[in-house]
Each structure stands twice: as structure tokens, then as C-alpha cells.
Design a protein around this motif. Structure first.
Motif, PDB file in Angstrom:
ATOM      1  N   ALA A  51      55.992  38.605  55.475  1.00 52.68           N
ATOM      2  CA  ALA A  51      56.634  37.475  54.808  1.00 52.68           C
ATOM      3  C   ALA A  51      55.587  36.724  53.989  1.00 52.68           C
ATOM      4  O   ALA A  51      54.429  36.632  54.385  1.00 52.68           O
ATOM      5  CB  ALA A  51      57.267  36.529  55.826  1.00 52.68           C
ATOM      6  N   GLY A  52      55.996  36.215  52.854  1.00 53.58           N
ATOM      7  CA  GLY A  52      55.063  35.503  51.993  1.00 53.58           C
ATOM      8  C   GLY A  52      54.222  36.471  51.186  1.00 53.58           C
ATOM      9  O   GLY A  52      54.644  37.594  50.896  1.00 53.58           O
ATOM     10  N   THR A  53      53.016  36.060  50.833  1.00 49.56           N
ATOM     11  CA  THR A  53      52.159  36.885  49.985  1.00 49.56           C
ATOM     12  C   THR A  53      50.980  37.399  50.775  1.00 49.56           C
ATOM     13  O   THR A  53      50.470  36.734  51.675  1.00 49.56           O
ATOM     14  CB  THR A  53      51.631  36.060  48.793  1.00 49.56           C
ATOM     15  OG1 THR A  53      50.958  34.910  49.308  1.00 49.56           O
ATOM     16  CG2 THR A  53      52.768  35.619  47.891  1.00 49.56           C
ATOM     17  N   SER A  54      50.541  38.611  50.445  1.00 47.76           N
ATOM     18  CA  SER A  54      49.378  39.195  51.093  1.00 47.76           C
ATOM     19  C   SER A  54      48.112  38.585  50.508  1.00 47.76           C
ATOM     20  O   SER A  54      47.946  38.519  49.297  1.00 47.76           O
ATOM     21  CB  SER A  54      49.378  40.713  50.883  1.00 47.76           C
ATOM     22  OG  SER A  54      48.239  41.275  51.463  1.00 47.76           O
ATOM     23  N   LEU A  55      47.215  38.143  51.396  1.00 43.19           N
ATOM     24  CA  LEU A  55      45.983  37.521  50.930  1.00 43.19           C
ATOM     25  C   LEU A  55      44.891  38.546  50.663  1.00 43.19           C
ATOM     26  O   LEU A  55      43.912  38.254  50.001  1.00 43.19           O
ATOM     27  CB  LEU A  55      45.492  36.516  51.979  1.00 43.19           C
ATOM     28  CG  LEU A  55      46.481  35.396  52.337  1.00 43.19           C
ATOM     29  CD1 LEU A  55      45.892  34.510  53.412  1.00 43.19           C
ATOM     30  CD2 LEU A  55      46.849  34.595  51.106  1.00 43.19           C
ATOM     31  N   VAL A  56      45.043  39.739  51.211  1.00 42.21           N
ATOM     32  CA  VAL A  56      44.058  40.798  51.002  1.00 42.21           C
ATOM     33  C   VAL A  56      44.787  42.062  50.591  1.00 42.21           C
ATOM     34  O   VAL A  56      45.952  42.252  50.902  1.00 42.21           O
ATOM     35  CB  VAL A  56      43.239  41.060  52.285  1.00 42.21           C
ATOM     36  CG1 VAL A  56      42.352  39.889  52.612  1.00 42.21           C
ATOM     37  CG2 VAL A  56      44.136  41.380  53.458  1.00 42.21           C
ATOM     38  N   GLU A  57      44.073  42.948  49.876  1.00 42.61           N
ATOM     39  CA  GLU A  57      44.735  44.164  49.410  1.00 42.61           C
ATOM     40  C   GLU A  57      45.065  45.094  50.560  1.00 42.61           C
ATOM     41  O   GLU A  57      46.168  45.589  50.691  1.00 42.61           O
ATOM     42  CB  GLU A  57      43.844  44.880  48.390  1.00 42.61           C
ATOM     43  CG  GLU A  57      44.568  46.056  47.744  1.00 42.61           C
ATOM     44  CD  GLU A  57      43.747  46.680  46.648  1.00 42.61           C
ATOM     45  OE1 GLU A  57      44.293  47.582  45.990  1.00 42.61           O
ATOM     46  OE2 GLU A  57      42.597  46.303  46.446  1.00 42.61           O
ATOM     47  N   GLY A  58      44.094  45.335  51.437  1.00 44.29           N
ATOM     48  CA  GLY A  58      44.341  46.174  52.599  1.00 44.29           C
ATOM     49  C   GLY A  58      44.670  45.305  53.800  1.00 44.29           C
ATOM     50  O   GLY A  58      43.940  44.382  54.135  1.00 44.29           O
ATOM     51  N   ASP A  59      45.796  45.574  54.464  1.00 47.20           N
ATOM     52  CA  ASP A  59      46.298  44.691  55.517  1.00 47.20           C
ATOM     53  C   ASP A  59      46.434  45.469  56.825  1.00 47.20           C
ATOM     54  O   ASP A  59      47.352  46.266  56.991  1.00 47.20           O
ATOM     55  CB  ASP A  59      47.645  44.122  55.083  1.00 47.20           C
ATOM     56  CG  ASP A  59      48.150  43.046  56.032  1.00 47.20           C
ATOM     57  OD1 ASP A  59      47.568  42.894  57.118  1.00 47.20           O
ATOM     58  OD2 ASP A  59      49.112  42.356  55.673  1.00 47.20           O
ATOM     59  N   ALA A  60      45.495  45.233  57.774  1.00 51.60           N
ATOM     60  CA  ALA A  60      45.524  45.949  59.055  1.00 51.60           C
ATOM     61  C   ALA A  60      46.795  45.653  59.843  1.00 51.60           C
ATOM     62  O   ALA A  60      47.246  46.477  60.639  1.00 51.60           O
ATOM     63  CB  ALA A  60      44.297  45.573  59.891  1.00 51.60           C
ATOM     64  N   GLY A  61      47.393  44.480  59.625  1.00 54.65           N
ATOM     65  CA  GLY A  61      48.608  44.121  60.349  1.00 54.65           C
ATOM     66  C   GLY A  61      49.803  44.984  60.008  1.00 54.65           C
ATOM     67  O   GLY A  61      50.784  45.025  60.749  1.00 54.65           O
ATOM     68  N   MET A  62      49.742  45.687  58.859  1.00 52.85           N
ATOM     69  CA  MET A  62      50.847  46.557  58.459  1.00 52.85           C
ATOM     70  C   MET A  62      50.603  48.012  58.845  1.00 52.85           C
ATOM     71  O   MET A  62      51.395  48.891  58.534  1.00 52.85           O
ATOM     72  CB  MET A  62      51.077  46.452  56.948  1.00 52.85           C
ATOM     73  CG  MET A  62      51.567  45.099  56.486  1.00 52.85           C
ATOM     74  SD  MET A  62      53.174  44.640  57.198  1.00 52.85           S
ATOM     75  CE  MET A  62      54.271  45.711  56.264  1.00 52.85           C
ATOM     76  N   VAL A  63      49.488  48.296  59.510  1.00 49.01           N
ATOM     77  CA  VAL A  63      49.161  49.661  59.932  1.00 49.01           C
ATOM     78  C   VAL A  63      49.545  49.827  61.395  1.00 49.01           C
ATOM     79  O   VAL A  63      49.285  48.949  62.217  1.00 49.01           O
ATOM     80  CB  VAL A  63      47.655  49.943  59.750  1.00 49.01           C
ATOM     81  CG1 VAL A  63      47.309  51.353  60.214  1.00 49.01           C
ATOM     82  CG2 VAL A  63      47.250  49.746  58.295  1.00 49.01           C
ATOM     83  N   HIS A  64      50.173  50.934  61.744  1.00 56.28           N
ATOM     84  CA  HIS A  64      50.419  51.213  63.157  1.00 56.28           C
ATOM     85  C   HIS A  64      50.219  52.691  63.442  1.00 56.28           C
ATOM     86  O   HIS A  64      50.351  53.538  62.559  1.00 56.28           O
ATOM     87  CB  HIS A  64      51.806  50.733  63.610  1.00 56.28           C
ATOM     88  CG  HIS A  64      52.952  51.256  62.811  1.00 56.28           C
ATOM     89  ND1 HIS A  64      53.297  50.744  61.589  1.00 56.28           N
ATOM     90  CD2 HIS A  64      53.839  52.246  63.062  1.00 56.28           C
ATOM     91  CE1 HIS A  64      54.355  51.396  61.110  1.00 56.28           C
ATOM     92  NE2 HIS A  64      54.697  52.315  61.988  1.00 56.28           N
ATOM     93  N   ALA A  65      49.838  52.981  64.670  1.00 53.15           N
ATOM     94  CA  ALA A  65      49.529  54.349  65.083  1.00 53.15           C
ATOM     95  C   ALA A  65      50.459  54.752  66.217  1.00 53.15           C
ATOM     96  O   ALA A  65      50.841  53.923  67.046  1.00 53.15           O
ATOM     97  CB  ALA A  65      48.069  54.441  65.529  1.00 53.15           C
ATOM     98  N   TYR A  66      50.809  56.027  66.253  1.00 51.51           N
ATOM     99  CA  TYR A  66      51.671  56.526  67.320  1.00 51.51           C
ATOM    100  C   TYR A  66      51.433  58.023  67.491  1.00 51.51           C
ATOM    101  O   TYR A  66      50.956  58.696  66.574  1.00 51.51           O
ATOM    102  CB  TYR A  66      53.153  56.254  67.011  1.00 51.51           C
ATOM    103  CG  TYR A  66      53.609  56.766  65.659  1.00 51.51           C
ATOM    104  CD1 TYR A  66      54.123  58.052  65.517  1.00 51.51           C
ATOM    105  CD2 TYR A  66      53.501  55.967  64.529  1.00 51.51           C
ATOM    106  CE1 TYR A  66      54.528  58.521  64.281  1.00 51.51           C
ATOM    107  CE2 TYR A  66      53.902  56.431  63.289  1.00 51.51           C
ATOM    108  CZ  TYR A  66      54.424  57.706  63.175  1.00 51.51           C
ATOM    109  OH  TYR A  66      54.812  58.177  61.945  1.00 51.51           O
ATOM    110  N   GLY A  67      51.747  58.531  68.656  1.00 49.88           N
ATOM    111  CA  GLY A  67      51.583  59.957  68.923  1.00 49.88           C
ATOM    112  C   GLY A  67      50.969  60.190  70.283  1.00 49.88           C
ATOM    113  O   GLY A  67      50.299  59.326  70.857  1.00 49.88           O
ATOM    114  N   ALA A  68      51.215  61.396  70.827  1.00 47.32           N
ATOM    115  CA  ALA A  68      50.777  61.731  72.185  1.00 47.32           C
ATOM    116  C   ALA A  68      49.268  61.651  72.343  1.00 47.32           C
ATOM    117  O   ALA A  68      48.762  61.328  73.425  1.00 47.32           O
ATOM    118  CB  ALA A  68      51.271  63.132  72.550  1.00 47.32           C
TER     119      ALA A  68
END
Length: 218
Positions: free
Chosen positions: A97-114
Motif C-alpha cells: 500500500a502506498g509508494t515504495s521507498l526503495v527499488e528492491g523491496d525485501a517485504g515483497m519477496v517470499h520463499a517456499y518449498g520442501a
């Protein structure tokens, strides 16, 4: 009574806007039961500060629901959707929500898998790091444990597929960082590796392997 997981697996979300939500304006997404038996649908919206936002679930027609909430903070929201207490596929979802303050955003990255949870010595352990909507940034992965691992990272549709082959049993810490020293949600992960010690693995030694990939916007 343990709720059947099969019903939660049938439930899906649509119309969930992952980026560009406007602050202080109503947001909503749809939930479809897709034939799941009647049960308890719950949604929880967590603001970047950790506060829980009020959300309202409305039954619009049989097997169709709308969840409404009002984002008030700039940053990444976490949306949990459960059915009979079991997370539905993809939950928790992350939206900005709102505007991204940095180009790369760790909060939008997620990992999954066995491979984030465990595996066996000498066998390929895999997991996916989803960088869609995270912007460009450096993806840094470190696997720490009782042996050196054969670590590889290749691009895939969702972002990057990471594989590692451990040579000794035990607990391995998997660190995933994005856009600098910013850990993603859940990092570090701990994987429990079982199986025999492979030839060349040294007992009582702590080993670390890392890979860094410069990612582009997806």
C-alpha cells in the motif's frame, strides 16, 4: 476434530491487487470456495507496523465472498486467509500500500518449498524464492550447516529456483536476503537433513556456502 485440509486446498482468492493500493481508500478481494464443503472462512489483515486492520467478510452469493479493508499505512501488508483454521493455498499473501521507498523491496519477496524444511544427504533439496513485484535488487542466499553444500540458483517464472545438496546430516540454516542486508519474511529458515554422512564430509565442522544474484524487475 481435525478439519479436513482438502477443503482449504479448494479455496482460492482473486482480484487481490498486490501493489499500488491507495492509502485510506477501501480495498477488497474475492474468495471462492470452489465446491469446498461449508466451513469457517477467516481473514486477517496485518499492517506493516504489526497492527491488525479491521476487515469485513461479506457473503455475496453461494460459495463467493468479498473481503474488504482500509489500508492506512505505507508499506507491505500481510493477508492471512484460512478455511476451517487451515491456510488456503498462497496464504499469507503480501500486498503493498502506498509508494515504495526503495527499488528492491525485501517485504515483497517470499520463499517456499520442501528444501526450506528438510531433505536427505546426497539428494537435491529445492525451494523457490518469489521476487515478482519486489523490484530489482541483489538476492543473497547462504546455507550454513554441518557440511558444505552444492548450491545453485537459476531463474524461473516465479523468480528463482534454489537447489542445494547437503553432504552431512543435521540442522542447516538458510538465510535469504534481498536488496542489501534485508532478510525476507521467515528468514533464516531451518532445514533438518537426515541420512548418512557422505564421503568427504568432515565431522564437527561448520560450513557455509553463499550465492548472490543481481535480479531485475519481474
Amino acid at each position: 476434530v481435525i478439519p479436513p485440509m482438502g477443503d482449504a486446498r479448494q479455496v482460492s482468492v482473486s482480484s487481490l491487487q498486490e501493489t499500488g493500493l491507495k492509502l485510506n481508500q477501501p480495498a477488497s478481494f474475492a474468495v471462492q470456495l470452489n465446491g469446498a464443503r461449508p466451513g469457517d472462512l477467516q481473514a486477517q489483515v496485518i499492517a506493516p507496523s504489526g497492527a491488525q486492520e479491521e476487515c469485513i467478510i461479506t457473503d455475496v452469493e453461494e460459495g463467493q465472498y468479498v473481503v474488504r479493508f482500509m489500508p492506512r499505512e505505507n508499506g507491505v501488508y500481510t493477508v492471512h486467509v484460512t478455511y476451517n483454521g487451515v491456510p488456503i493455498p498462497g496464504s499469507p499473501f503480501r500486498i503493498r500500500a502506498g509508494t515504495s521507498l526503495v527499488e528492491g523491496d525485501a517485504g515483497m519477496v517470499h520463499a517456499y518449498g520442501a528444501g526450506l524444511e528438510g531433505g536427505r544427504t546426497g539428494e537435491r533439496c529445492e525451494f523457490i524464492v518469489n521476487t515478482i513485484n519486489a523490484g530489482a535488487g541483489a538476492l543473497a542466499i547462504t546455507v550454513d550447516g554441518p557440511s558444505k553444500v552444492q548450491l545453485d540458483c537459476v531463474e524461473c517464472d516465479e523468480g528463482y529456483k534454489v537447489t542445494y545438496i547437503p553432504r552431512a546430516p543435521g540442522d542447516y540454516n538458510i538465510s535469504v536476503k534481498y536488496a542489501g542486508q534485508n532478510p525476507i519474511v521467515g528468514s533464516p529458515f531451518r532445514a533438518k537433513i537426515t541420512g548418512p554422512k557422505m564421503a568427504g564430509a568432515v565431522s564437527g565442522v561448520h560450513e557455509s556456502c553463499s550465492v548472490v544474484v543481481e535480479t531485475g524487475s519481474k
